[in-house]
Design an enzyme around this catalytic site. Structure first.
Site, PDB file in Angstrom:
ATOM      1  N   GLY A 208       3.921  -0.278   0.401  1.00  0.00           N
ATOM      2  CA  GLY A 208       5.202  -0.225  -0.311  1.00  0.00           C
ATOM      3  C   GLY A 208       4.965  -0.040  -1.798  1.00  0.00           C
ATOM      4  O   GLY A 208       3.877   0.365  -2.219  1.00  0.00           O
ATOM      5  N   ASN A 209       5.965  -0.286  -2.611  1.00  0.00           N
ATOM      6  CA  ASN A 209       5.802  -0.224  -4.070  1.00  0.00           C
ATOM      7  C   ASN A 209       6.759  -1.214  -4.724  1.00  0.00           C
ATOM      8  O   ASN A 209       7.489  -1.917  -4.036  1.00  0.00           O
ATOM      9  CB  ASN A 209       5.998   1.203  -4.580  1.00  0.00           C
ATOM     10  CG  ASN A 209       7.387   1.716  -4.271  1.00  0.00           C
ATOM     11  OD1 ASN A 209       8.372   1.201  -4.776  1.00  0.00           O
ATOM     12  ND2 ASN A 209       7.471   2.732  -3.397  1.00  0.00           N
ATOM     13  N   ARG A 210       6.731  -1.244  -6.049  1.00  0.00           N
ATOM     14  CA  ARG A 210       7.424  -2.320  -6.772  1.00  0.00           C
ATOM     15  C   ARG A 210       8.878  -2.016  -7.112  1.00  0.00           C
ATOM     16  O   ARG A 210       9.500  -2.735  -7.887  1.00  0.00           O
ATOM     17  CB  ARG A 210       6.678  -2.633  -8.068  1.00  0.00           C
ATOM     18  CG  ARG A 210       5.278  -3.119  -7.851  1.00  0.00           C
ATOM     19  CD  ARG A 210       4.577  -3.347  -9.191  1.00  0.00           C
ATOM     20  NE  ARG A 210       3.137  -3.381  -9.025  1.00  0.00           N
ATOM     21  CZ  ARG A 210       2.465  -4.440  -8.566  1.00  0.00           C
ATOM     22  NH1 ARG A 210       3.107  -5.534  -8.254  1.00  0.00           N
ATOM     23  NH2 ARG A 210       1.154  -4.384  -8.440  1.00  0.00           N
ATOM     24  N   SER A 211       9.455  -0.960  -6.578  1.00  0.00           N
ATOM     25  CA  SER A 211      10.857  -0.646  -6.919  1.00  0.00           C
ATOM     26  C   SER A 211      11.787  -1.725  -6.360  1.00  0.00           C
ATOM     27  O   SER A 211      11.652  -2.140  -5.210  1.00  0.00           O
ATOM     28  CB  SER A 211      11.237   0.717  -6.342  1.00  0.00           C
ATOM     29  OG  SER A 211      12.630   0.913  -6.470  1.00  0.00           O
ATOM     30  N   ALA A 276      11.787   5.270  -5.146  1.00  0.00           N
ATOM     31  CA  ALA A 276      10.336   5.440  -5.242  1.00  0.00           C
ATOM     32  C   ALA A 276       9.835   5.586  -3.803  1.00  0.00           C
ATOM     33  O   ALA A 276       9.667   4.599  -3.089  1.00  0.00           O
ATOM     34  CB  ALA A 276       9.717   4.227  -5.921  1.00  0.00           C
TER      35      ALA A 276
END
Ligand code: PMT
Length: 401
Positions: A208-211, A276
């Site tokens: 995943g990512n930090r959005s 993102a």
């Protein structure tokens, strides 16, 4: 003539040292020919007398749902208002608003009001930064309430930092611009992608990512307020959104986001892609939790579909496509390359090198790059709500006139 002339303003005051500013605000509103009905929480009365406010507003002040004169009709009062202005709002009242409590006239009227709500918080800097307050603010923003930014300076505690209530003049200006704001996106259908995507590795792990989804949600709320019908395709986030003009489609993976964004795209006037999206996903998803074995684990990744590039190919004359670029170096060159490659009309660049910009912050700092004439425009660090307005203003100015 003031935009506030004849407007019915419900002013809710909670128990903060900043309550004295509410008297100035009442006076300003009355001077601008608004009708003002004041509600006070019981603790607000320790800071400022109801007599002061009833004298200034020329109306009785209400505090409890059941008062000395009998039952105060919070439903009628909530429906009466053209705007509910809550100033100051303490951490306690903020938490009551977020959780839907109704144990005084202010919070009960908030639940009954159908009009736009403006919230001007006031509290100590540590209370303002506390995760509980951040969560309450995000929840209330997601529900479409308008927040007035807190000021920086000396606080009642003697500490210096963020937490001062917005000045009465700022609140007045915000109300004037709200009532003066044109419904300039009425009749437009807007697609917005927001948040991260999660690409499963096994039943418990993902890439995943930090959005957080904050930027895309702010865009959806601004577009809806300006009259657009919005389809918000939202990746996994704990944030919630509710507005009658916003249809929220919740997705987890890039492929789900791709499908939800392409569906019905032919009817969309404007698409803004703030999500993102993971460029790659694990080729295979293990059906059971992968057990630890050996010193290393290799995952084979395969490319995800590119939503922006696909919509860029599908785009017909008159459809506007706006992308985002999140960069860490050579920002402008990378953003312009994406603008060209994905056939976008405009790209919004935010850089992780700018403090307060990008993932998860409540603020962002952007540069807008246009396809035509290599035009660019720089904006200062602002709240994501204000950034969303700038982006929509830009789209309207250049493409939707
Ligand atoms: O959600 P927040 O915490 O508020 O943070 C906001 C944000 C930083 C996520 C947002 O402002 C932002 O920059 N979004 C785009 C992030 C990104 O992944 O950019 P990119 O440079 O990798 O992608 C370029 C564009 O293509 C973006 O519009 C992206 O949505 C789109 N894209 C990318 C890959 C893919 N497979 N499909 C896409 O549509």
């Amino acid at each position: 003539m003031s935009q506030l002339a004849g407007k019915k303003i419900l002013l809710g005051i909670s128990g903060s040292i900043a309550a004295y500013k509410a008297a100035f605000l009442t006076r300003l509103l009355i001077k601008h020919n608004a009708e003002v009905q004041v509600l006070m929480t019981p603790s607000a009365m320790s800071f400022i007398s109801p007599l002061t406010l009833s004298t200034l507003s020329k109306r009785p002040v209400y505090t409890d749902v059941i008062g000395a004169e009998g039952w105060n009709n919070h439903v009628e009062i909530g429906l009466w208002a053209d705007a509910l202005v809550l100033a100051p709002v303490t951490a306690n009242t903020l938490s009551k608003l977020a959780s839907g409590q109704s144990d005084n006239m202010l919070v009960a009227s908030y639940l009954s009001a159908r009009c736009p709500v403006f919230i001007a918080p006031a509290m100590d800097l540590d209370m303002w930064k506390h995760p509980a307050t951040r969560r309450n603010v995000a929840l209330l923003e997601g529900a479409g309430n308008h927040f007035l930014e807190v000021g920086y300076g000396e606080l009642a505690s003697g500490l210096i930092g963020e937490g001062r209530m917005a000045e009465p003049e700022e609140i007045l200006t915000r109300l004037e611009s709200f009532f003066g704001q044109q419904q300039d996106l009425v009749g437009k259908k807007v697609l917005i992608t927001a948040g991260p995507t999660f690409e499963p590795i096994d039943p418990v792990r993902f890439i995943g990512n930090r959005s957080s989804g904050k930027m895309g949600i702010a865009l959806a709320i601004s577009a809806a307020r300006r009259g657009a019908m919005v389809r918000l395709v939202l990746g996994p986030t704990s944030l919630t959104v509710s507005h009658p003009n916003i249809e929220v489609v919740r997705v987890q993976t890039a492929r789900e986001m791709f499908n939800a964004s392409c569906e019905g795209f032919e009817n969309i006037d404007l698409a803004i892609l703030a999500a993102a999206v993971a460029d790659y996903r694990p080729k295979d998803q293990a059906s059971e939790k992968i057990k630890k074995s050996g010193n290393a684990l290799q995952l084979e990744l395969v490319q995800n579909p590119d939503i922006a590039a696909t919509l860029g190919k599908m785009k017909k004359a008159g459809q506007i496509l706006v992308g985002f670029a999140l960069e860490t170096q050579n920002e402008e060159a990378h953003a312009r390359a994406k603008l060209e490659r994905k056939n976008l009309d405009m790209i919004v660049l935010n850089s992780l090198r700018d403090p307060g910009a990008g993932f998860n912050h409540d603020t962002n700092r952007i540069r807008i790059l246009h396809r035509e004439n290599n035009k660019t425009a720089d904006f200062e660090l602002k709240s994501k709500a204000a950034v969303a307005e700038d982006i929509l203003d830009s789209v309207l100015h250049y493409y939707l006139t």
